[in-house]
Design a protein around this motif. Structure first.
Motif, PDB file in Angstrom:
ATOM      1  N   LEU A  79       0.836  -1.192   0.000  1.00  0.00           N
ATOM      2  CA  LEU A  79       0.000   0.000   0.000  1.00  0.00           C
ATOM      3  C   LEU A  79       0.877   1.251   0.000  1.00  0.00           C
ATOM      4  O   LEU A  79       2.089   1.173  -0.106  1.00  0.00           O
ATOM      5  N   GLY A  80       0.229   2.425   0.122  1.00  0.00           N
ATOM      6  CA  GLY A  80       0.963   3.677   0.173  1.00  0.00           C
ATOM      7  C   GLY A  80       0.439   4.693  -0.815  1.00  0.00           C
ATOM      8  O   GLY A  80      -0.695   4.604  -1.287  1.00  0.00           O
ATOM      9  N   ALA A  81       1.273   5.679  -1.134  1.00  0.00           N
ATOM     10  CA  ALA A  81       0.881   6.739  -2.060  1.00  0.00           C
ATOM     11  C   ALA A  81       2.119   7.548  -2.427  1.00  0.00           C
ATOM     12  O   ALA A  81       3.219   7.322  -1.879  1.00  0.00           O
ATOM     13  N   LYS A  82       1.929   8.490  -3.340  1.00  0.00           N
ATOM     14  CA  LYS A  82       2.975   9.460  -3.665  1.00  0.00           C
ATOM     15  C   LYS A  82       2.601  10.782  -2.997  1.00  0.00           C
ATOM     16  O   LYS A  82       1.564  11.362  -3.297  1.00  0.00           O
ATOM     17  N   VAL A  83       3.456  11.252  -2.093  1.00  0.00           N
ATOM     18  CA  VAL A  83       3.184  12.466  -1.317  1.00  0.00           C
ATOM     19  C   VAL A  83       4.237  13.513  -1.682  1.00  0.00           C
ATOM     20  O   VAL A  83       5.426  13.310  -1.466  1.00  0.00           O
ATOM     21  N   ASN A  84       3.773  14.626  -2.236  1.00  0.00           N
ATOM     22  CA  ASN A  84       4.703  15.661  -2.713  1.00  0.00           C
ATOM     23  C   ASN A  84       5.067  16.626  -1.585  1.00  0.00           C
ATOM     24  O   ASN A  84       4.581  17.748  -1.506  1.00  0.00           O
ATOM     25  N   LEU A  85       5.950  16.157  -0.703  1.00  0.00           N
ATOM     26  CA  LEU A  85       6.391  16.988   0.417  1.00  0.00           C
ATOM     27  C   LEU A  85       7.161  18.211  -0.050  1.00  0.00           C
ATOM     28  O   LEU A  85       7.229  19.222   0.656  1.00  0.00           O
ATOM     29  N   GLY A  86       7.724  18.137  -1.248  1.00  0.00           N
ATOM     30  CA  GLY A  86       8.509  19.249  -1.770  1.00  0.00           C
ATOM     31  C   GLY A  86       7.705  20.510  -2.038  1.00  0.00           C
ATOM     32  O   GLY A  86       8.283  21.582  -2.280  1.00  0.00           O
ATOM     33  N   GLU A  87       6.389  20.431  -1.962  1.00  0.00           N
ATOM     34  CA  GLU A  87       5.555  21.610  -2.177  1.00  0.00           C
ATOM     35  C   GLU A  87       5.590  22.575  -1.002  1.00  0.00           C
ATOM     36  O   GLU A  87       5.168  23.732  -1.135  1.00  0.00           O
ATOM     37  N   LYS A  88       6.069  22.137   0.154  1.00  0.00           N
ATOM     38  CA  LYS A  88       6.132  22.986   1.333  1.00  0.00           C
ATOM     39  C   LYS A  88       7.586  23.144   1.787  1.00  0.00           C
ATOM     40  O   LYS A  88       8.338  22.177   1.859  1.00  0.00           O
ATOM     41  N   ILE A  90       8.857  23.600   4.624  1.00  0.00           N
ATOM     42  CA  ILE A  90       9.240  22.890   5.840  1.00  0.00           C
ATOM     43  C   ILE A  90       9.896  21.545   5.528  1.00  0.00           C
ATOM     44  O   ILE A  90      10.758  21.071   6.286  1.00  0.00           O
ATOM     45  N   TRP A  91       9.510  20.933   4.389  1.00  0.00           N
ATOM     46  CA  TRP A  91      10.119  19.665   3.983  1.00  0.00           C
ATOM     47  C   TRP A  91      11.112  19.830   2.832  1.00  0.00           C
ATOM     48  O   TRP A  91      12.141  19.151   2.818  1.00  0.00           O
ATOM     49  N   ALA A 141       6.779  -3.556   7.207  1.00  0.00           N
ATOM     50  CA  ALA A 141       7.938  -2.824   6.701  1.00  0.00           C
ATOM     51  C   ALA A 141       7.450  -1.577   5.971  1.00  0.00           C
ATOM     52  O   ALA A 141       6.279  -1.462   5.624  1.00  0.00           O
ATOM     53  N   ASN A 142       8.367  -0.637   5.745  1.00  0.00           N
ATOM     54  CA  ASN A 142       8.047   0.571   4.988  1.00  0.00           C
ATOM     55  C   ASN A 142       9.294   1.047   4.260  1.00  0.00           C
ATOM     56  O   ASN A 142      10.360   0.432   4.378  1.00  0.00           O
ATOM     57  N   ASP A 143       9.140   2.119   3.492  1.00  0.00           N
ATOM     58  CA  ASP A 143      10.262   2.602   2.675  1.00  0.00           C
ATOM     59  C   ASP A 143      11.309   3.345   3.491  1.00  0.00           C
ATOM     60  O   ASP A 143      12.372   3.694   2.982  1.00  0.00           O
ATOM     61  N   GLY A 144      11.015   3.625   4.765  1.00  0.00           N
ATOM     62  CA  GLY A 144      11.991   4.269   5.627  1.00  0.00           C
ATOM     63  C   GLY A 144      12.106   5.763   5.462  1.00  0.00           C
ATOM     64  O   GLY A 144      13.113   6.358   5.894  1.00  0.00           O
ATOM     65  N   CYS A 145      11.111   6.406   4.869  1.00  0.00           N
ATOM     66  CA  CYS A 145      11.145   7.859   4.718  1.00  0.00           C
ATOM     67  C   CYS A 145      11.124   8.497   6.111  1.00  0.00           C
ATOM     68  O   CYS A 145      10.179   8.310   6.885  1.00  0.00           O
ATOM     69  N   LYS A 146      12.156   9.268   6.432  1.00  0.00           N
ATOM     70  CA  LYS A 146      12.311   9.808   7.775  1.00  0.00           C
ATOM     71  C   LYS A 146      11.366  10.973   8.066  1.00  0.00           C
ATOM     72  O   LYS A 146      11.317  11.452   9.200  1.00  0.00           O
ATOM     73  N   ALA A 147      10.613  11.415   7.067  1.00  0.00           N
ATOM     74  CA  ALA A 147       9.649  12.491   7.313  1.00  0.00           C
ATOM     75  C   ALA A 147       8.396  11.979   8.013  1.00  0.00           C
ATOM     76  O   ALA A 147       7.635  12.770   8.569  1.00  0.00           O
ATOM     77  N   THR A 185       3.206  12.863   9.855  1.00  0.00           N
ATOM     78  CA  THR A 185       4.491  13.534   9.684  1.00  0.00           C
ATOM     79  C   THR A 185       5.122  13.818  11.038  1.00  0.00           C
ATOM     80  O   THR A 185       4.433  14.017  12.041  1.00  0.00           O
ATOM     81  N   LYS A 186       6.446  13.857  11.069  1.00  0.00           N
ATOM     82  CA  LYS A 186       7.155  14.122  12.315  1.00  0.00           C
ATOM     83  C   LYS A 186       7.148  15.607  12.670  1.00  0.00           C
ATOM     84  O   LYS A 186       7.114  15.965  13.841  1.00  0.00           O
ATOM     85  N   LEU A 187       7.165  16.470  11.654  1.00  0.00           N
ATOM     86  CA  LEU A 187       7.275  17.895  11.924  1.00  0.00           C
ATOM     87  C   LEU A 187       5.939  18.538  12.275  1.00  0.00           C
ATOM     88  O   LEU A 187       5.895  19.517  12.994  1.00  0.00           O
ATOM     89  N   LEU A 188       4.848  17.998  11.763  1.00  0.00           N
ATOM     90  CA  LEU A 188       3.516  18.510  12.098  1.00  0.00           C
ATOM     91  C   LEU A 188       2.752  17.361  12.741  1.00  0.00           C
ATOM     92  O   LEU A 188       2.255  16.462  12.061  1.00  0.00           O
ATOM     93  N   ASP A 189       2.632  17.399  14.060  1.00  0.00           N
ATOM     94  CA  ASP A 189       2.086  16.254  14.791  1.00  0.00           C
ATOM     95  C   ASP A 189       0.655  15.911  14.408  1.00  0.00           C
ATOM     96  O   ASP A 189       0.238  14.764  14.489  1.00  0.00           O
ATOM     97  N   ASN A 190      -0.123  16.896  14.004  1.00  0.00           N
ATOM     98  CA  ASN A 190      -1.531  16.649  13.700  1.00  0.00           C
ATOM     99  C   ASN A 190      -1.766  16.334  12.223  1.00  0.00           C
ATOM    100  O   ASN A 190      -2.897  16.188  11.797  1.00  0.00           O
ATOM    101  N   PHE A 191      -0.698  16.230  11.446  1.00  0.00           N
ATOM    102  CA  PHE A 191      -0.819  15.980  10.008  1.00  0.00           C
ATOM    103  C   PHE A 191      -0.729  14.472   9.771  1.00  0.00           C
ATOM    104  O   PHE A 191       0.318  13.942   9.410  1.00  0.00           O
TER     105      PHE A 191
END
Length: 206
Positions: A79-88, A90-91, A141-147, A185-191
């Protein structure tokens, strides 16, 4: 979630024990495709669908004469998705872009189903059915994205439709709504985000 799973398993065992004289149980090998995404609490970044695969075993217990039954399974599911964190900023300032989040999961569905079995013999060739119920997902398991921080597992609710062919093959399609969060997300606890998934599955019953 463990208490709910335990209660459902106990209920299933009780139903099996009380109807073992008349219920018809069989099992199948299954494989399919997932078209999954993530629904975040807020629309801060764009999210797009990712394609994964699924494989495992399925059990079906039908009660003759009424068309109702229970199906359960044990699947490996990507499962999963493509998440464009580069739009903000903060990431993006940390080097994140359009991240593909892989979630490698074990799924345990416990569904009720209804199959049309009184069609003057036509059901021996084609028999439509509908099904629905909870899905318990364990993230192995997961892809290990640290965000992201991963939940380790979640609960979903599935509804689907399908057709049985020659009493051996079953082709089905379903949609699963995540009821609890899969990651945050680690940086925004409610996200946080819940899973959404379309699945197409083919099963062969022995």
């Amino acid at each position: 979630m463990r208490k709910i799973l335990t209660s459902l398993i106990i209920t299933l065992v009780a139903l099996t024990a009380s109807n073992q004289a008349s219920a018809q149980f069989r099992y199948a090998a299954t494989a399919g495709l997932n078209f999954s995404s993530l629904k975040f609490k807020q629309d801060l970044v764009s999210v797009s669908t990712a394609i994964g695969y699924q494989a495992g075993v399925q059990g079906e217990m039908m009660f003759p004469g009424v068309g109702f039954g229970i199906d359960l399974g044990l699947y490996y599911s990507q499962l999963g998705a493509k998440v464009n964190l580069g739009e903000k900023l903060i990431w993006s300032s940390l080097g994140y872009g359009n991240e593909r989040t892989y979630l490698h999961c074990i799924q345990i569905p416990l569904h009720l189903r209804f199959k049309w079995t009184r069609m003057d013999g036509f059901e021996d060739y084609l028999a439509p059915f509908i099904f629905g119920g909870p899905d318990f997902t364990i993230q192995v398991a997961n892809d290990g994205c640290k965000a992201f921080k991963y939940s380790g597992g979640d609960l979903g609710l599935t509804a689907g439709i399908g057709v049985e062919i020659m009493r051996r093959w079953q082709l089905s399609g379903s949609y699963t709504w995540g009821m609890t969060y899969s990651l945050k997300t680690k940086l925004l606890d409610n996200f946080s985000a819940k899973s959404r998934c379309w699945t197409i599955r083919l099963a062969y019953f022995f």
